[in-house]
Design an enzyme around this catalytic site. Structure first.
Site, PDB file in Angstrom:
ATOM      1  N   GLU B  60       0.807  -1.226   0.000  1.00  0.00           N
ATOM      2  CA  GLU B  60       0.000   0.000   0.000  1.00  0.00           C
ATOM      3  C   GLU B  60       0.836   1.271   0.000  1.00  0.00           C
ATOM      4  O   GLU B  60       0.512   2.222  -0.710  1.00  0.00           O
ATOM      5  CB  GLU B  60      -0.966   0.012   1.199  1.00  0.00           C
ATOM      6  CG  GLU B  60      -2.165  -0.906   1.055  1.00  0.00           C
ATOM      7  CD  GLU B  60      -1.898  -2.332   1.483  1.00  0.00           C
ATOM      8  OE1 GLU B  60      -0.771  -2.606   1.951  1.00  0.00           O
ATOM      9  OE2 GLU B  60      -2.792  -3.182   1.351  1.00  0.00           O
ATOM     10  N   HIS B 129      -9.299  -4.902  10.455  1.00  0.00           N
ATOM     11  CA  HIS B 129      -9.975  -4.743   9.163  1.00  0.00           C
ATOM     12  C   HIS B 129     -11.281  -3.972   9.285  1.00  0.00           C
ATOM     13  O   HIS B 129     -12.071  -3.960   8.354  1.00  0.00           O
ATOM     14  CB  HIS B 129     -10.264  -6.114   8.540  1.00  0.00           C
ATOM     15  CG  HIS B 129      -9.052  -6.808   8.008  1.00  0.00           C
ATOM     16  ND1 HIS B 129      -7.968  -7.111   8.791  1.00  0.00           N
ATOM     17  CD2 HIS B 129      -8.741  -7.258   6.763  1.00  0.00           C
ATOM     18  CE1 HIS B 129      -7.047  -7.719   8.057  1.00  0.00           C
ATOM     19  NE2 HIS B 129      -7.491  -7.813   6.827  1.00  0.00           N
TER      20      HIS B 129
END
Lengths: 382, 325
Positions: B60, B129
């Site tokens: 990322e 998450h």
């Protein structure tokens, strides 16, 4: 003087671990003549004007920074001031081989690169003074110079944080079908940041036209390479990504820098392939102004570099020996650079600060371009 | 008018913008060959090819930073975070580079990038998450934050975000991806920063964003059916820019406010809005502003308890009655 504990690793010029030569570096041996940067294609047919220009550009960086230092000591410049003194051959060498379609991005030690791409001392000094006439209107600082019109994308403060941006620039060039490359500069302290390794992977995976230039001055702030980075050399880490790499051992030699970086740029232009190029150099001053410069390296190491490898002195000696420079011309160049730096300090001094109203400008494109604003609602909350 | 899912509405927005502007491209983990971890980008690779729809490694900081760098040269990357929670891996790139670039360059450089993905809890995927970082993102001047609660808004807002010259963080919701509603096949844009009155009312304003709007509408229905209470439901749709006028107009009308959101309570969007209301509409309040958020702990895995941790229509219903006491 305090005796420093030396790392138990072989060192060449006092501070760089000895590494094996890269596959792209010709190893001098009995059968081949010693490497001579002067004979490299990029340097073989240099005119006197060009040689003098390289010299002048290095002197301009030096005199500019010396003037910056004085201004800092006078309290005219706030925050950090990361001087490039001792490393001028890198920015000048690299910028001198940029094509019109090449781009560069670097970290916070950015004065040399900004002058190298042609930014003016006035706009840089004014930025250092926090003035509205600065290249970033006094909003960026010495660490955050930008000039996209000259393909210079900063000037970035977070170590290694600019490298993903650099591969993004290379990605955009390739996407648009431009035959250009991005030189993404970092210091030796950046090579242990994850963002740099992620960028290596993406650049190699996607064949991006980028040259990762590691300006290895031996110290990430006050921590030597031997105390911070594992492995035989910084550039060799490229092998893990199947990427070409090279080392310029004599970064103080502007002609060697030109040769090495132009080979990497050629690879980027013609094959869309990235390269990690480590250039060995040294900074003659502290990390920033507040660096006492006495706890992590010995004085004689600094003096030795200044005496034998100062890039301006080395190139001056070469050009004098070749009859390109003489005392009169040297004095003239020096005087002119000093005057230019002095003028920039006066310009900065006399320039206005940005206004309080300016604090909230340049935050959003939309609020700076109200006639074209498409969104509605509140963007500022004070 | 066609009835399609929230995820299809997002896909249509991206396809229309890919058709319209060659500088638009889609990039992220599993967006291409895999057709999207949540199938939002399904079929885009087949239609637009590898140049425009690009699978990235799990990296990322690297690929979000790459997108930001590419946007500096005028590309308009639409970056998918498989979970918005992974924004923290790219935090430096988003909040030091994208947010500050225009400012630090004195207005010379823009970052017209969209970073989109689902930011929600409720799916039993644990604390890592299940982040809802609207307030963390909107904290940063230079960044815009959009949170659509339904497919119609998702399409119109995403198209506006892609055309926006500032960096936009676009937070979706996996629990809404399968929801359907009427979405025009033709092009339309919804400007960022405009809230929407989802249900008119006079007794109480329930103000929120994202999935809690769907819960608030259910609660409002029950309030009316059981107690004859007319609750007004305001969907912010965009956190920054923020439609203060619509919020304040509703407060002036109903004089009572319940703020709802899925995020944690400390320094959240509702905390900011409560502050704005007391600053600008204090005299119109007949009761203290009340907030309903997630319970203040990391997102729990345990499926039945995660439901307890998050807002529900029942909790909104109960909180609304308390505001009206």
């Amino acid at each position: 003087m305090r005796k420093l504990r030396r790392p138990e690793i072989a060192l060449n010029s006092n501070h760089h671990p000895v590494s094996k030569k890269s596959p792209h570096t010709k190893r001098p041996d009995d059968s081949a003549p010693a490497y001579n940067a002067r004979l490299a294609p990029i340097n073989a047919r240099l005119g006197q004007d060009e040689q003098i220009a390289f010299y002048r550009d290095m002197v301009r960086i030096r005199r500019f920074e010396e003037r910056c230092l004085r201004a800092y000591q006078q309290g005219k410049i706030g925050g950090f001031l990361h001087l490039y003194i001792g490393q001028e051959s890198l920015a000048v060498g690299c910028c001198s081989v940029m094509s019109k379609q090449d781009h560069i991005i670097t970290a916070y030690r950015d004065h040399g690169h900004a002058l190298g791409v042609g930014m003016s001392m006035n706009e840089l000094m004014a930025e250092n003074y926090g003035k509205y006439t600065g290249c970033s209107k006094g909003k960026g600082s010495s660490m955050h110079y930008f000039d996209p019109s000259r393909h210079f994308w900063g000037g970035h403060g977070i170590v290694g944080g600019q490298i993903p941006l650099g591969i993004g620039i290379a990605f955009a060039l390739k996407y648009k079908g431009v035959k250009g490359a991005c030189m993404a500069f970092m210091g030796d302290g950046a090579v242990n940041q994850g963002a740099v390794h992620e960028s290596y992977n993406l650049a190699a995976l996607w064949d991006l036209p980028v040259v990762f230039v590691i300006e290895n001055n031996g110290y990430s702030m006050g921590t030597s390479q031997a105390r911070s980075s594992a492995g035989p050399s910084l550039a060799q880490r490229a092998e893990g990504y199947g990427m070409s790499w090279d080392i310029s051992e004599n970064g103080h030699d502007v002609l060697e820098v030109r040769d090495k970086v132009s080979q990497a740029l050629k690879r980027a232009h013609e094959e869309h392939k990235p390269t990690v190029l480590e250039i060995r150099t040294y900074r003659s001053r502290g990390h920033s102004i507040a660096d006492p410069d006495t706890t992590y390296r010995e004085k004689h190491e600094i003096e030795e570099y200044k005496r034998t490898k100062d890039p301006i002195m080395v190139y001056q000696n070469t050009l004098v020996a070749e009859g390109v420079l003489n005392d009169e011309l040297i004095a003239k160049i020096d005087e002119s650079a000093r005057a230019e730096a002095e003028t920039s300090a006066q310009f900065a001094d006399q320039s206005p600060f940005p206004t309080v109203e300016d604090i909230k400008k340049d935050v959003y494109w939309e609020t700076d371009n109200p006639a074209d604003r498409k969104s509605v609602g509140t963007l500022f909350f004070d | 008018m066609p009835v399609i899912t929230y995820r299809e509405a997002l896909r249509h927005a991206m396809a229309e913008e890919l058709d319209r502007d060659p500088n638009v491209l889609i990039m992220g983990e599993e967006v291409g060959q895999f057709n999207g971890a949540y199938k939002v980008t399904e079929g885009l690779l087949a239609k637009y090819g590898e140049k425009r729809v690009i699978d990235t490694p799990i990296s990322e900081a690297g690929f979000i930073g790459l997108g930001i760098g590419a946007s500096m040269l005028g590309l308009r990357p639409v970056m998918e975070l498989m979970f918005f929670s992974f924004y923290s891996v790219a935090f430096d790139q988003i909040f030091n580079n994208a947010a500050n670039m225009r400012y630090m360059s004195g207005g010379l450089i823009n970052c017209p990038i969209v970073i989109r993905g689902p930011a929600n809890g409720g799916t039993n995927v644990g604390a890592t998450h299940s982040h809802t970082p609207e307030s963390i993102a909107a904290y940063h001047p230079g960044i815009k934050v959009v949170v659509p609660s339904n497919g119609y808004d998702a399409k119109g807002l995403l198209k506006s975000a892609i055309r926006d010259n500032d960096p936009v963080l676009f937070m979706e919701n996996t629990m809404l991806y399968g929801d359907t509603c009427e979405v025009p096949a033709e092009e339309y844009l919804i400007p960022l920063g405009s809230a929407k009155v989802m249900r008119e009312g006079t007794d109480l304003s329930i103000i929120g964003h994202g999935r809690t709007i769907q819960m608030a509408l259910k609660a409002a229905q029950t309030l009316e059916e059981k107690h004859g209470i007319k609750a007004e439901v305001i969907d912010l749709r965009s956190i920054r820019p923020l439609d203060e006028e619509t919020i304040l107009a509703s407060v002036r009308k109903t004089n009572r406010v319940l703020l709802v959101e899925e995020a944690k309570p400390f320094c959240s969007v509702s905390a900011m809005i409560a502050c704005i209301i007391q600053e600008k509409a204090f005299d119109h309040l007949d009761a203290p502003v009340r907030r309903l958020t997630s319970m203040d702990a990391p997102a729990i895995y345990c499926p039945p308890l995660e439901k307890e941790q998050l807002p529900t229509p029942q909790k909104i219903f109960t909180a609304a009655l308390e505001v009206l006491k």
